[in-house]
Every structure is written in C-alpha cells, then in structure tokens.
Write a protein that holds these residues in place. Sequence first.
Motif, PDB file in Angstrom:
ATOM      1  N   THR A  62    -159.437  59.166 -28.426  1.00  0.00           N
ATOM      2  CA  THR A  62    -158.659  60.392 -28.256  1.00  0.00           C
ATOM      3  C   THR A  62    -158.638  61.207 -29.544  1.00  0.00           C
ATOM      4  O   THR A  62    -158.933  62.411 -29.548  1.00  0.00           O
ATOM      5  CB  THR A  62    -157.214  60.061 -27.841  1.00  0.00           C
ATOM      6  OG1 THR A  62    -157.224  59.320 -26.620  1.00  0.00           O
ATOM      7  CG2 THR A  62    -156.398  61.325 -27.656  1.00  0.00           C
ATOM      8  N   ILE A  63    -158.281  60.548 -30.655  1.00  0.00           N
ATOM      9  CA  ILE A  63    -158.201  61.249 -31.938  1.00  0.00           C
ATOM     10  C   ILE A  63    -159.569  61.785 -32.343  1.00  0.00           C
ATOM     11  O   ILE A  63    -159.699  62.920 -32.835  1.00  0.00           O
ATOM     12  CB  ILE A  63    -157.641  60.316 -33.029  1.00  0.00           C
ATOM     13  CG1 ILE A  63    -156.189  59.930 -32.709  1.00  0.00           C
ATOM     14  CG2 ILE A  63    -157.728  60.968 -34.404  1.00  0.00           C
ATOM     15  CD1 ILE A  63    -155.208  61.069 -32.741  1.00  0.00           C
ATOM     16  N   ALA A  64    -160.624  60.987 -32.132  1.00  0.00           N
ATOM     17  CA  ALA A  64    -161.973  61.436 -32.498  1.00  0.00           C
ATOM     18  C   ALA A  64    -162.368  62.687 -31.718  1.00  0.00           C
ATOM     19  O   ALA A  64    -162.944  63.635 -32.283  1.00  0.00           O
ATOM     20  CB  ALA A  64    -162.979  60.315 -32.246  1.00  0.00           C
ATOM     21  N   ARG A  65    -162.076  62.717 -30.425  1.00  0.00           N
ATOM     22  CA  ARG A  65    -162.418  63.883 -29.610  1.00  0.00           C
ATOM     23  C   ARG A  65    -161.597  65.107 -30.023  1.00  0.00           C
ATOM     24  O   ARG A  65    -162.117  66.230 -30.078  1.00  0.00           O
ATOM     25  CB  ARG A  65    -162.209  63.573 -28.127  1.00  0.00           C
ATOM     26  CG  ARG A  65    -163.247  62.613 -27.548  1.00  0.00           C
ATOM     27  CD  ARG A  65    -163.006  62.345 -26.070  1.00  0.00           C
ATOM     28  NE  ARG A  65    -164.000  61.449 -25.511  1.00  0.00           N
ATOM     29  CZ  ARG A  65    -165.186  61.829 -25.037  1.00  0.00           C
ATOM     30  NH1 ARG A  65    -165.514  63.115 -25.044  1.00  0.00           N
ATOM     31  NH2 ARG A  65    -166.028  60.947 -24.548  1.00  0.00           N
ATOM     32  N   LEU A  66    -160.324  64.901 -30.303  1.00  0.00           N
ATOM     33  CA  LEU A  66    -159.481  66.025 -30.706  1.00  0.00           C
ATOM     34  C   LEU A  66    -159.936  66.599 -32.044  1.00  0.00           C
ATOM     35  O   LEU A  66    -160.031  67.821 -32.215  1.00  0.00           O
ATOM     36  CB  LEU A  66    -158.023  65.579 -30.783  1.00  0.00           C
ATOM     37  CG  LEU A  66    -157.367  65.185 -29.447  1.00  0.00           C
ATOM     38  CD1 LEU A  66    -155.979  64.606 -29.692  1.00  0.00           C
ATOM     39  CD2 LEU A  66    -157.296  66.371 -28.493  1.00  0.00           C
ATOM     40  N   ARG A  67    -160.234  65.730 -32.994  1.00  0.00           N
ATOM     41  CA  ARG A  67    -160.678  66.209 -34.306  1.00  0.00           C
ATOM     42  C   ARG A  67    -162.041  66.895 -34.202  1.00  0.00           C
ATOM     43  O   ARG A  67    -162.298  67.891 -34.898  1.00  0.00           O
ATOM     44  CB  ARG A  67    -160.719  65.057 -35.305  1.00  0.00           C
ATOM     45  CG  ARG A  67    -159.337  64.526 -35.662  1.00  0.00           C
ATOM     46  CD  ARG A  67    -159.400  63.452 -36.726  1.00  0.00           C
ATOM     47  NE  ARG A  67    -159.711  64.003 -38.039  1.00  0.00           N
ATOM     48  CZ  ARG A  67    -158.802  64.451 -38.898  1.00  0.00           C
ATOM     49  NH1 ARG A  67    -157.516  64.434 -38.577  1.00  0.00           N
ATOM     50  NH2 ARG A  67    -159.163  64.908 -40.073  1.00  0.00           N
TER      51      ARG A  67
END
Length: 255
Positions: A62-67
């Motif tokens: 999730t964090i990787a996609r958002l960043r």
Amino acid sequence: VAVETTQRSVSLAAPAESFPAVDVGFVYPPRLAEGGVADPLLGVPWVNDREAILRSRQKGETIARLRSAGLPTPETVVVSNPADEATLRAAFDAVGPPVVVKPNATSRGIGVTRVDDIDSFLGVCDYLELVHDYTATGDRSFLVQEYIPQARDYRVTIVDGTVVGAVERRADGWVHNVHRGGHAVSVDLAVEHRSLAEQAAAALGIPWLGVDLLVTDERSLISETNARPTIDDAKYHDGFWTELAELIRRIGSGG
C-alpha cells in the motif's frame, strides 16, 4: 445475502448446492484460501476483488503504491523477516526514533507498537522472529515507520472514488483504532483532506475503501487503508446507501 465461506464444508462435485445464487460479490472473503474456492464457484464480479484486498491488506505494498503515485505517507522501511542485526539497525536508523513497528498484514491495530530506542527495537524484532506468523497470510514481514506525534487520526470512507463520510478516531493512548479501545466521532473533512483520501483510492484502484489519514498542523499523511471498512451509519452522509447501491449495481452489470 451473506455467503458463508468459513467453518463449513464445500462440495466441489455439487457447487450449485454450496452457495446461494448471486449476481455480484461485495468484498472478497478475508481468508484467501476459502475465497479461492468460493470465487470460481460463484462466478461473479466483485466490488473489491482478491487483488484489491491484497493491495490494501499488505501495508508495505500500500505504502509503495501511494508513494509511487506521489502521495504523502510516513517514512517507512519494510523488513523481510528474519533479517540480521545490521539490517535491523539500518532500518531503525533510516526512520529515526521513536519508530512504529507494524506487522505487514494485520488489521485493527493488532501487533502495532511504538519503540523509543535501538535495544528495545531489537528486542521487539526478536519476538517477531519467534512468534509472528499471521494466520491470514503467513506473512512474517513488518514495517518500521515514522511516529507522528499529536496527529489527528481520521478514517475516511470512499465509494467509487468519492468521500462519503469520515470520523476522527480518539483514544487516551497513541493507538486510536476502535477495536483497540478508541472511539469515533463523525467529522466534516477539510477539502484538502477529502482530496487526499480520494487520490489514495484512485492510486490503489479500490472502489470501496477506508483511508486512514494522520494530520498535524504541518503535514497530512496517508498511514493505511482498509478494503473491508466497517459499515456504520454514523459516519456517512445522507446519500451513502444510494451511492453504495449504485456502485454494486454497476459492478454487477459489468460497468
């Protein structure tokens, strides 16, 4: 119609007798093994399918996609456990104390802890290596994440790309999850926070989504998401049920 996938048996020789006839699934079953049986037997589209559940459940992804989409999140290092001490020290130093340690694939605040020094951090990592094997996924990885002091904690609910309601989660301690003793108060979000939550849902491609925001006077960050958000009348605006029904109808008709 509730489709039960757990604590039962399913005859693969007579699938029509195993599940009721439905036109569309709402949210893919939480236990992926049972969902993998139900999905082909039901043969219907899902509002939130298996991939949506995984994109939201696995916090590192999730964090990787958002960043990657240019959206603000807390500073985060993902650790694939077990890792040697040098790797763990580097993760701690990269984020800087205090840090928040989160299992990659739990929900409801389970296993989340704040650590203020390197010795305590290494001790927490020892425990994770010994006992952590989350039953829903078998995932042993965890996140080392920036601690955001005195942040307001919002859960924002999205239907088909649009905010339909929000609550502020409050608690005496720093963990605000309702399932860990916090309580939720309905709020009207500022325009910039509504936009941030909607951008998160668009980046993840999930039509029914809870987005968790941490907001201070200086920063607004996306901390987590939940593709199985609790349905609670208190947090939604008046048109919520109509909008949710329209989303389900659109997915069911192949839209």
